[in-house]
Design a protein around this motif. Structure first.
Motif, PDB file in Angstrom:
ATOM      1  N   THR B  83       0.846  -1.184   0.000  1.00  0.00           N
ATOM      2  CA  THR B  83       0.000   0.000   0.000  1.00  0.00           C
ATOM      3  C   THR B  83       0.883   1.236   0.000  1.00  0.00           C
ATOM      4  O   THR B  83       1.935   1.246   0.642  1.00  0.00           O
ATOM      5  CB  THR B  83      -0.870   0.026   1.282  1.00  0.00           C
ATOM      6  N   ILE B  84       0.465   2.259  -0.693  1.00  0.00           N
ATOM      7  CA  ILE B  84       1.205   3.517  -0.635  1.00  0.00           C
ATOM      8  C   ILE B  84       0.830   4.220   0.665  1.00  0.00           C
ATOM      9  O   ILE B  84      -0.325   4.195   1.091  1.00  0.00           O
ATOM     10  CB  ILE B  84       0.905   4.391  -1.884  1.00  0.00           C
ATOM     11  N   THR B  85       1.819   4.801   1.353  1.00  0.00           N
ATOM     12  CA  THR B  85       1.551   5.500   2.620  1.00  0.00           C
ATOM     13  C   THR B  85       1.143   6.949   2.335  1.00  0.00           C
ATOM     14  O   THR B  85       1.241   7.425   1.199  1.00  0.00           O
ATOM     15  CB  THR B  85       2.815   5.528   3.492  1.00  0.00           C
ATOM     16  N   ALA B  86       0.735   7.652   3.392  1.00  0.00           N
ATOM     17  CA  ALA B  86       0.404   9.079   3.238  1.00  0.00           C
ATOM     18  C   ALA B  86       1.643   9.838   2.772  1.00  0.00           C
ATOM     19  O   ALA B  86       1.561  10.733   1.928  1.00  0.00           O
ATOM     20  CB  ALA B  86      -0.109   9.644   4.556  1.00  0.00           C
ATOM     21  N   HIS B  87       2.799   9.432   3.292  1.00  0.00           N
ATOM     22  CA  HIS B  87       4.047  10.088   2.890  1.00  0.00           C
ATOM     23  C   HIS B  87       4.319   9.831   1.400  1.00  0.00           C
ATOM     24  O   HIS B  87       4.766  10.723   0.673  1.00  0.00           O
ATOM     25  CB  HIS B  87       5.196   9.568   3.762  1.00  0.00           C
ATOM     26  N   GLY B  88       4.031   8.630   0.958  1.00  0.00           N
ATOM     27  CA  GLY B  88       4.154   8.310  -0.473  1.00  0.00           C
ATOM     28  C   GLY B  88       3.203   9.157  -1.307  1.00  0.00           C
ATOM     29  O   GLY B  88       3.571   9.673  -2.365  1.00  0.00           O
ATOM     30  N   ARG B  89       1.998   9.314  -0.807  1.00  0.00           N
ATOM     31  CA  ARG B  89       0.994  10.121  -1.522  1.00  0.00           C
ATOM     32  C   ARG B  89       1.404  11.590  -1.597  1.00  0.00           C
ATOM     33  O   ARG B  89       0.974  12.312  -2.497  1.00  0.00           O
ATOM     34  CB  ARG B  89      -0.383  10.011  -0.852  1.00  0.00           C
ATOM     35  N   SER B  90       2.230  12.003  -0.633  1.00  0.00           N
ATOM     36  CA  SER B  90       2.658  13.411  -0.632  1.00  0.00           C
ATOM     37  C   SER B  90       3.571  13.721  -1.816  1.00  0.00           C
ATOM     38  O   SER B  90       3.943  14.865  -2.042  1.00  0.00           O
ATOM     39  CB  SER B  90       3.355  13.755   0.687  1.00  0.00           C
ATOM     40  N   LEU B  91       3.924  12.696  -2.578  1.00  0.00           N
ATOM     41  CA  LEU B  91       4.708  12.909  -3.803  1.00  0.00           C
ATOM     42  C   LEU B  91       3.842  13.360  -4.969  1.00  0.00           C
ATOM     43  O   LEU B  91       4.338  13.525  -6.087  1.00  0.00           O
ATOM     44  CB  LEU B  91       5.442  11.618  -4.185  1.00  0.00           C
ATOM     45  N   GLU B  92       2.567  13.558  -4.710  1.00  0.00           N
ATOM     46  CA  GLU B  92       1.633  13.927  -5.773  1.00  0.00           C
ATOM     47  C   GLU B  92       2.130  15.114  -6.613  1.00  0.00           C
ATOM     48  O   GLU B  92       2.120  15.068  -7.849  1.00  0.00           O
ATOM     49  CB  GLU B  92       0.269  14.276  -5.165  1.00  0.00           C
ATOM     50  N   ASN B  93       2.583  16.169  -5.918  1.00  0.00           N
ATOM     51  CA  ASN B  93       3.040  17.359  -6.646  1.00  0.00           C
ATOM     52  C   ASN B  93       4.257  17.062  -7.530  1.00  0.00           C
ATOM     53  O   ASN B  93       4.370  17.586  -8.631  1.00  0.00           O
ATOM     54  CB  ASN B  93       3.398  18.488  -5.672  1.00  0.00           C
ATOM     55  N   VAL B  94       5.149  16.215  -7.004  1.00  0.00           N
ATOM     56  CA  VAL B  94       6.333  15.842  -7.780  1.00  0.00           C
ATOM     57  C   VAL B  94       5.900  15.077  -9.022  1.00  0.00           C
ATOM     58  O   VAL B  94       6.354  15.334 -10.138  1.00  0.00           O
ATOM     59  CB  VAL B  94       7.306  14.988  -6.928  1.00  0.00           C
ATOM     60  N   MET B  95       4.968  14.135  -8.835  1.00  0.00           N
ATOM     61  CA  MET B  95       4.509  13.318  -9.970  1.00  0.00           C
ATOM     62  C   MET B  95       3.777  14.164 -10.998  1.00  0.00           C
ATOM     63  O   MET B  95       3.975  14.002 -12.200  1.00  0.00           O
ATOM     64  CB  MET B  95       3.604  12.203  -9.471  1.00  0.00           C
ATOM     65  N   ASP B  96       2.938  15.074 -10.511  1.00  0.00           N
ATOM     66  CA  ASP B  96       2.235  15.977 -11.426  1.00  0.00           C
ATOM     67  C   ASP B  96       3.243  16.763 -12.258  1.00  0.00           C
ATOM     68  O   ASP B  96       3.136  16.845 -13.481  1.00  0.00           O
ATOM     69  CB  ASP B  96       1.372  16.973 -10.637  1.00  0.00           C
ATOM     70  N   ALA B  97       4.231  17.336 -11.561  1.00  0.00           N
ATOM     71  CA  ALA B  97       5.227  18.157 -12.250  1.00  0.00           C
ATOM     72  C   ALA B  97       5.995  17.313 -13.264  1.00  0.00           C
ATOM     73  O   ALA B  97       6.234  17.747 -14.393  1.00  0.00           O
ATOM     74  CB  ALA B  97       6.173  18.790 -11.231  1.00  0.00           C
ATOM     75  N   LEU B  98       6.366  16.091 -12.883  1.00  0.00           N
ATOM     76  CA  LEU B  98       7.094  15.203 -13.793  1.00  0.00           C
ATOM     77  C   LEU B  98       6.227  14.846 -14.992  1.00  0.00           C
ATOM     78  O   LEU B  98       6.707  14.782 -16.127  1.00  0.00           O
ATOM     79  CB  LEU B  98       7.515  13.925 -13.072  1.00  0.00           C
ATOM     80  N   HIS B  99       4.963  14.600 -14.736  1.00  0.00           N
ATOM     81  CA  HIS B  99       4.029  14.233 -15.802  1.00  0.00           C
ATOM     82  C   HIS B  99       3.943  15.337 -16.849  1.00  0.00           C
ATOM     83  O   HIS B  99       4.126  15.104 -18.048  1.00  0.00           O
ATOM     84  CB  HIS B  99       2.654  13.948 -15.184  1.00  0.00           C
ATOM     85  N   TYR B 100       3.682  16.558 -16.395  1.00  0.00           N
ATOM     86  CA  TYR B 100       3.527  17.660 -17.349  1.00  0.00           C
ATOM     87  C   TYR B 100       4.839  17.964 -18.062  1.00  0.00           C
ATOM     88  O   TYR B 100       4.861  18.237 -19.256  1.00  0.00           O
ATOM     89  CB  TYR B 100       2.953  18.907 -16.656  1.00  0.00           C
ATOM     90  N   TRP B 101       5.922  17.892 -17.322  1.00  0.00           N
ATOM     91  CA  TRP B 101       7.212  18.156 -17.963  1.00  0.00           C
ATOM     92  C   TRP B 101       7.551  17.046 -18.959  1.00  0.00           C
ATOM     93  O   TRP B 101       8.072  17.326 -20.039  1.00  0.00           O
ATOM     94  CB  TRP B 101       8.334  18.302 -16.925  1.00  0.00           C
ATOM     95  N   GLY B 102       7.239  15.816 -18.612  1.00  0.00           N
ATOM     96  CA  GLY B 102       7.488  14.685 -19.509  1.00  0.00           C
ATOM     97  C   GLY B 102       6.751  14.839 -20.832  1.00  0.00           C
ATOM     98  O   GLY B 102       7.283  14.546 -21.900  1.00  0.00           O
ATOM     99  N   LEU B 103       5.521  15.325 -20.763  1.00  0.00           N
ATOM    100  CA  LEU B 103       4.741  15.566 -21.979  1.00  0.00           C
ATOM    101  C   LEU B 103       5.423  16.627 -22.847  1.00  0.00           C
ATOM    102  O   LEU B 103       5.582  16.452 -24.066  1.00  0.00           O
ATOM    103  CB  LEU B 103       3.324  16.048 -21.622  1.00  0.00           C
ATOM    104  N   ALA B 104       5.835  17.721 -22.210  1.00  0.00           N
ATOM    105  CA  ALA B 104       6.491  18.811 -22.942  1.00  0.00           C
ATOM    106  C   ALA B 104       7.821  18.337 -23.520  1.00  0.00           C
ATOM    107  O   ALA B 104       8.186  18.685 -24.645  1.00  0.00           O
ATOM    108  CB  ALA B 104       6.707  20.001 -22.008  1.00  0.00           C
ATOM    109  N   HIS B 105       8.537  17.526 -22.760  1.00  0.00           N
ATOM    110  CA  HIS B 105       9.845  17.045 -23.193  1.00  0.00           C
ATOM    111  C   HIS B 105       9.722  16.134 -24.418  1.00  0.00           C
ATOM    112  O   HIS B 105      10.488  16.248 -25.372  1.00  0.00           O
ATOM    113  CB  HIS B 105      10.522  16.303 -22.042  1.00  0.00           C
TER     114      HIS B 105
END
Lengths: 112, 112
Positions: B83-105
């Protein structure tokens, strides 16, 4: 999370981003260049712990990914400077997110 | 960039984050777990390309960094879920940023 069902297309974008930024050095090099163009030796000094060989390899990779530009000036002797590109600067949100998460993670794991 | 002078303290937070998330697999594993608890085999299937050995190693590391929780259920035979922990879920902003940047890249580099 952004997932809403873990769609494979998102997975691909994250894979792309992770591949371009793989390892622990690239973001730190870009971070160092974010304050202005620098020469090889200056970057090596700021990114503590990196070997010359690794820095050279990473700079080439960053150049290939259009994140860094290498410029040669015809001074005597010639000087070489590395500049972060607009595409490199577009990593700002990723770096911000990593910065804030890194702070929270240190607190969580090391209790300080 | 967040720098305003490349302060070493920020460098440290980014180093911490990169160390905890090092490699190309951890974020993808967390991404897979973001849609719900999963068994080993399910994760292996979703994170295409990862070997069982690597997945096992990465899950242990994620557990040590409190990003993933391993739970054993006393069924017969016993089942194990991650299971992902709350601390793991706190990576949401990092993942969002990586996702959008990955698309642009991808657009920038591959022109698609």
């Amino acid at each position: 999370m952004l997932t809403k069902g873990g769609c494979p297309k998102n997975m691909l974008s994250i894979r792309d981003a992770l591949e371009a930024l793989e390892g622990r050095w690239k973001m730190l090099i870009l971070f160092s260049l974010s304050t202005g163009p620098k020469r090889f030796g200056q970057i090596a000094k700021e990114v503590t712990g990196i070997s010359d060989r690794m820095l050279s390899k990473e700079l080439k990779n960053l150049e290939a990914n259009k994140l860094v530009k290498r410029e040669i000036y015809s001074t005597f002797p010639p000087t070489v400077e590395y500049t972060i590109t607009a595409h490199g600067r577009s990593l700002e949100n990723v770096m911000d997110a990593l910065h804030y998460w890194g702070l929270a993670h240190r607190k969580k794991i090391m209790g300080k």
